[in-house]
Design a protein around this motif. Structure first.
Motif, short mmCIF file in Angstrom:
data_model
loop_
_atom_site.label_atom_id
_atom_site.label_comp_id
_atom_site.label_asym_id
_atom_site.label_seq_id
_atom_site.Cartn_x
_atom_site.Cartn_y
_atom_site.Cartn_z
N TRP A 1 0.67 -1.52 -0.24
CA TRP A 1 0.18 0.23 -0.03
C TRP A 1 0.45 1.01 0.05
O TRP A 1 0.32 2.13 -0.05
N GLU A 2 2.09 1.14 -0.37
CA GLU A 2 3.20 2.40 -0.30
C GLU A 2 3.22 3.31 0.98
O GLU A 2 2.23 4.74 0.45
N ARG B 1 -3.24 -5.26 13.86
CA ARG B 1 -4.44 -5.52 12.64
C ARG B 1 -5.22 -5.91 11.38
O ARG B 1 -3.50 -6.62 11.26
N LEU B 2 -6.03 -5.31 10.73
CA LEU B 2 -5.95 -6.21 9.33
C LEU B 2 -5.61 -5.22 8.27
O LEU B 2 -6.27 -4.23 8.25
N ASP B 3 -4.97 -5.99 7.26
CA ASP B 3 -5.92 -5.36 5.92
C ASP B 3 -6.08 -6.68 4.52
O ASP B 3 -5.75 -7.87 5.16
N ALA B 4 -6.45 -6.12 3.39
CA ALA B 4 -7.44 -6.83 2.74
C ALA B 4 -5.82 -8.01 1.73
O ALA B 4 -6.56 -8.61 1.51
N SER B 5 -4.74 -7.56 1.83
CA SER B 5 -3.71 -8.18 1.57
C SER B 5 -3.43 -9.43 1.86
O SER B 5 -3.12 -10.88 1.27
N ALA C 1 -17.82 -3.80 -0.88
CA ALA C 1 -17.25 -2.90 -0.46
C ALA C 1 -15.92 -3.29 0.32
O ALA C 1 -17.29 -2.56 2.01
N LEU C 2 -15.12 -3.71 0.31
CA LEU C 2 -14.05 -2.70 1.60
C LEU C 2 -12.69 -2.13 1.30
O LEU C 2 -12.42 -1.51 0.34
N PHE C 3 -12.57 -1.53 2.17
CA PHE C 3 -11.20 -1.31 2.38
C PHE C 3 -10.22 -1.42 2.44
O PHE C 3 -9.52 -3.32 1.85
N ARG C 4 -8.99 -0.88 2.25
CA ARG C 4 -7.67 -1.77 2.01
C ARG C 4 -7.28 -1.69 4.02
O ARG C 4 -6.99 -2.88 3.74
N TYR C 5 -7.91 -1.17 4.15
CA TYR C 5 -6.91 -0.91 5.36
C TYR C 5 -8.07 -0.20 6.30
O TYR C 5 -8.52 1.27 5.56
N ILE C 6 -8.38 0.48 7.28
CA ILE C 6 -8.73 1.33 7.87
C ILE C 6 -7.79 2.37 8.64
O ILE C 6 -8.30 2.88 9.27
#
Length: 593
Positions: A393-394, A463-467, A500-505
């Motif tokens: 996510w840079e 945390r969570l992220d969608a990857s 829909a989804l966030f990449r992360y919050i």
């Protein structure tokens, strides 16, 4: 369909691309290639000059309709006036096989034909120079107009009287007219005959290309349109695949998240190659690997992105002459991510290369020499798998050991082991298998959280992220593993809003994200199917397909509330996600019989 300013069509031919709005106006095109000066830049609102577009305007305009000619990249727009008159605009960039190569000049062709009544039109060709900062010098002759751009002289040849175009004079359209916009070269034949032949040959090329795609039974229209769109985003001179054709369309209204995507991210390109490989379109993989071998350093080190011409330095600065999409600046040229450390790129490149060694259809399959050229990438992956980086996510303000990065480093070593085994290189297979196993043990130990009951985005993270949705698809963990199922379910609870989804919050350098990231929604759909919730995944997939624009195209982001498209366009990531999810969810061909 959601009405928005990104209701655009895309045309191109592997040399350049252009975006056309619902009224048949070319609003964006960089010349002479994807990374060039946007001669047509009205999409980003020039501050000091009218223009930056190429329009066919119909007097007393009442409405329009638009579609692609079936299984092609040829765009048809119909404009209707208030008196029953109508005109048809056919837009395309020529592409066909000729003399053992592809004819794909920097050329945009437009044919305008009357359909009904006595329509009165005006041709307005108004390119700008230096990112919309100035009017280019113009010359004209008996049947052409020339604009002197910084790196390219643009010529419009037409059977419309030149004075009508130069003075933007309205005229009644009584018969088809033709406009050929391209390099400063004279046509050696009549323009009407050239356009007719070019359209026929271009349509034949695309339909032949589509004919050999291995499409799923369901959602074929959506998959074919996405595949064509991905093909249009590859710059065939070098093999580079751009992330999108635009720069600085913000990820959400009035956000500073405005980036230039007209470059080749190795990660994004690898996803594109993977999707096209699944459809059987392997030529893009071979061309991308040619690009990779041109940029790889002697020690195998890679940066996250490069220019389409192999450029390493993509200095980022703000362009003052453009106000931005709907006036929402800043407009950026260049992308500072080239200086970042993103260690997953090593795995991305090896993954994109793997089919080269297993697909017997290829004329030039991978051999031991090609394998040894990939091994330095694996060495970097192993050395960096537990080192902090900016992640996929840079993030610009923090570096951590990201789980996805480490898994991609594992994937590099895992695939090298499989390739070595395929080539019967026993010692190398054992070497890479040992390294892959070590990374896997470390990742599971560091990224699985007993406290939270799911994998986390970083080592020892919270945390969570969608990857994390990709862990099973990459082969890192079985989809039926309770740890993966728990992670998918947690992501659904935490990152999903509506459909829909966030990449992360978690807030990042620019605050909290506001819109959904379309690729992540497709990842979630794919993961749902993988863990056995296929009916739910199909229903969600159908709803997301309705969020495409009227031509079946997707940008990077969608607003959670009204589904409006945001982010750069067309986004290769999003179309990759659509293809992968459709192939996972489709019924088998046997079920149709």
């Amino acid at each position: 369909m959601i009405e928005s300013s990104l209701d655009l069509g895309v045309i191109g031919n592997g040399s350049f691309g252009a975006l056309v709005d619902t009224c048949g106006k070319v609003v964006w095109s960089c010349l002479p290639a994807f990374d060039g000066d946007p001669a047509f830049c009205s999409l980003l609102s020039p501050r000091d000059h009218d223009g930056g577009d190429f329009a066919i305007e119909l007097e007393d305009f009442a409405g329009s309709e638009q579609n692609y000619l079936n299984n092609t990249a040829i765009l048809r727009t119909v404009l209707r006036d208030r008196h029953g008159g109508a005109v048809e605009i056919i837009d395309f960039a020529p592409r066909w096989r000729q003399h053992d190569r592809f004819y794909r000049p920097v050329m945009l062709i437009r044919q305008v034909s009357p359909l009904a009544g006595s329509p009165r039109i005006r041709v307005r060709a108004r390119p700008l120079a230096d990112w919309g900062a100035r009017l280019p010098e113009t010359t004209w002759g008996s049947n052409h107009i020339r604009w002197l751009l910084p790196d390219f002289t643009l010529r419009l040849t037409s059977d419309v009287p030149v004075r009508f175009i130069r003075d933007e004079s309205p005229f009644v359209l009584t018969h088809p007219v033709h406009l050929v916009l391209g390099a400063d070269e004279s046509l050696t034949r009549g323009v009407a005959g050239f356009v007719r032949e070019a359209q026929e040959r271009t349509a034949a090329y695309w339909r032949e290309w589509v004919r050999y795609l291995s499409v799923p039974l369901d959602w074929q229209e959506a998959v074919i349109r996405s595949a064509i769109t991905l093909k249009l985003c590859q710059y065939e001179d070098s093999g580079a695949i751009i992330a999108a054709m635009t720069t600085s369309i913000p990820e959400a209204p009035n956000t500073p998240r405005n980036w230039d995507y007209r470059y080749c991210w190795l990660r994004d390109a690898a996803f594109v190659v993977r999707a096209l490989n699944r459809l059987g379109a392997t030529r893009s993989m071979e061309e991308f690997l040619r690009y990779i071998f041109n940029i790889a350093t002697s020690d195998g080190s890679l940066q996250p992105l490069y220019g389409i011409d192999f450029s390493e330095q993509l200095h980022e600065h703000e362009v003052q002459s453009l106000a931005g999409y709907r006036g929402m600046g800043p407009v950026r040229r260049g992308n500072l991510a080239w200086v970042q450390k993103q260690h997953d790129v090593y795995g991305s490149v090896v993954l994109a290369s793997t089919q080269l060694f297993f697909d017997q259809r290829l004329a030039d399959p991978g051999d031991a020499n090609a394998f040894h050229r990939l091994e330095p990438l694996g060495e970097h992956a192993y050395a960096l798998h537990d080192q902090p980086d900016s992640g996929l996510w840079e993030f610009r303000g923090r570096a951590e050991v990201h789980t996805y990065t480490s898994v991609m480093c594992w994937a590099a070593c895992d695939r090298l082991a499989k390739i070595a085994a395929r080539l019967q290189l026993g010692d190398r297979a054992a070497h890479w298998r040992q390294r892959a196993d070590r990374i896997r043990e470390r990742v599971i130990a560091e990224s699985w959280s007993e406290k939270h009951g799911h994998f986390t985005d970083t080592f020892a993270g919270e945390r969570l992220d969608a990857s994390l949705l990709l862990l099973a698809d990459l082969g890192f963990i079985a989809p039926e593993d309770p740890r993966f199922i728990a992670t998918v379910e947690a992501i659904g609870r935490v990152l999903k809003r509506g459909d829909a989804l966030f990449r992360y919050i978690a807030p990042d350098d620019f605050g909290a994200p506001e819109t959904s990231f379309t690729l992540c929604t497709f990842w979630y759909i794919d993961a749902l199917a993988a863990i056995g919730r296929k009916d739910e995944a199909r229903e969600l997939f159908e709803r997301i397909l309705k969020r495409r624009n009227h031509l079946g195209l997707l940008s990077e982001d969608l607003d959670f509330d009204d589904g409006e498209a945001w982010g750069n366009f067309p986004q290769t990531y999003s179309h990759v996600g659509l293809i992968i999810a459709a192939m996972r969810l489709s019924r088998s061909w046997q079920e149709a019989s």
